[in-house]
Enzyme design. Sequence first.
Site, PDB file in Angstrom:
ATOM      1  N   HIS A 233       0.844  -1.185   0.000  1.00 29.63           N
ATOM      2  CA  HIS A 233       0.000   0.000   0.000  1.00 29.63           C
ATOM      3  C   HIS A 233       0.885   1.244   0.000  1.00 29.63           C
ATOM      4  O   HIS A 233       2.056   1.190   0.403  1.00 29.63           O
ATOM      5  CB  HIS A 233      -0.923  -0.005   1.211  1.00 29.63           C
ATOM      6  N   GLU A 235       0.818   3.849   1.897  1.00 33.33           N
ATOM      7  CA  GLU A 235       1.262   4.199   3.245  1.00 33.33           C
ATOM      8  C   GLU A 235       2.422   3.310   3.692  1.00 33.33           C
ATOM      9  O   GLU A 235       3.387   3.781   4.304  1.00 33.33           O
ATOM     10  CB  GLU A 235       0.101   4.073   4.241  1.00 33.33           C
ATOM     11  N   CYS A 260      -6.271   1.907   5.210  1.00 34.78           N
ATOM     12  CA  CYS A 260      -6.997   0.702   5.604  1.00 34.78           C
ATOM     13  C   CYS A 260      -6.590   0.319   7.026  1.00 34.78           C
ATOM     14  O   CYS A 260      -5.718   0.947   7.631  1.00 34.78           O
ATOM     15  CB  CYS A 260      -6.708  -0.438   4.632  1.00 34.78           C
ATOM     16  N   CYS A 263      -2.804  -0.768   7.446  1.00 34.19           N
ATOM     17  CA  CYS A 263      -1.911   0.389   7.359  1.00 34.19           C
ATOM     18  C   CYS A 263      -2.040   1.268   8.600  1.00 34.19           C
ATOM     19  O   CYS A 263      -1.050   1.841   9.067  1.00 34.19           O
ATOM     20  CB  CYS A 263      -2.215   1.216   6.109  1.00 34.19           C
TER      21      CYS A 263
END
Length: 312
Positions: A233, A235, A260, A263
Site C-alpha cells: 500500500h 502508506e 486501511c 496500514c
Amino acid sequence: MLIGVSGTKFCGCEDVINMLVDHFHFELLNHLDNPEEILDYATKNYTKNSVIFLEKLSLLEKLEKRPFFVHLSIDAPVTTRVALYRKTTQAESLSLEQIIQAIDQHDFQPEGIKLREKSHLRFKIVNEDRRGRRQSLINNITTQLKILDDKEKQMAPLMRPSWDSYFMKLATLAASRSNCMKRRVGCVIVRECRVIATGYNGTPRHLTNCFNGGCPRCNDGDSRNLHTCLCLHAEENALLEAGRDRVGQNATLYCDTCPCLTCSVKIVQTGISEVVYSQSYRMDEESFKVLKNAGITVRQFSFTEEPRIVMI
C-alpha cells in the site's frame, strides 16, 4: 491582482471585462502598447486590481510567471454566441453556416486553443436569460475574488496553495506512479512542513508490476483474499522509506485515500501524529477507531481542483 481574460468568439468576454471595470473597479490595461510595458506596469502596481484582454499566447506566457496573475477564460453555448454575432453589422448578410464557420475559424486556431487551455478559472456561461446571467456573473466574480484575496494567506501569491493543498497534491502526484490494477493511491509523510518520504501502491521492487500481471489477486478482479495480494500500500511504502527514526515526533501523513486497517496499525507503530486523507474507503470506521485510540488526529481534506470550473 492582474486578471487576464480570454475566451471563445462572442462568448461575452467584453461583458466580463466591463463588469470587472465598472462594478469591481478594476483598471483596464489594454491601452498599453506591448507585452514588456504591460508586464512592467503590472509588476510595479501589483497591489492594485487590473484586468487585460488576452488574445496572444506570447502575452500570457509573460504574465503567467507573475504570482499576482490569474487567467480567466470564458465560454458560452453556440446558440448564445450566434445570437450575439447576429447583432453585429458584419453578420447582417451572413447565413447561420457562415457565422458558425467564422466562429470556428477563430476558436480553433492552435494558439487560441493553447491560450484558453492554460486558464486557472473557467467561466461556462449557461444562463440564457441576460438579466439572470448578469447577476450570476456578479455573484460568482464576487465569490472568486474573495477566494483569491483570502486575508488568511497574509499577502501570499494568489494561486499559492495552502500547506494542506500542497501536500495532498503531492500525494495525488505520487499516486500517478502506482502500478496497482485495483486503484491508484499516493502518500506523503511530512514533518515541520518538510517532506520525509513519499509512496504509492504497487508490487515490491524487483517484482513484475501489478499492471503487467505481477499480482495475480489484483489481476483476477477478486476483491476477496486480500492476504494473497502482493501489492504494497502507498502508506506502507512511505513508512518503509521513512523509518521510525526519520518520522520522529509530530509527523503528518497525507494520503489521497483513507488508510486501511492494516496500514493504520503500522501508522500507529511508526509514531505518526496526524493523518490527513482525501477520499473515503470502505474500512474507514475500523481505521478511525485504531488511529484515534492511539491518540492520532484524523481529518479529511480535499484541495480545489484546477482549473476551477464555474457555471454562470
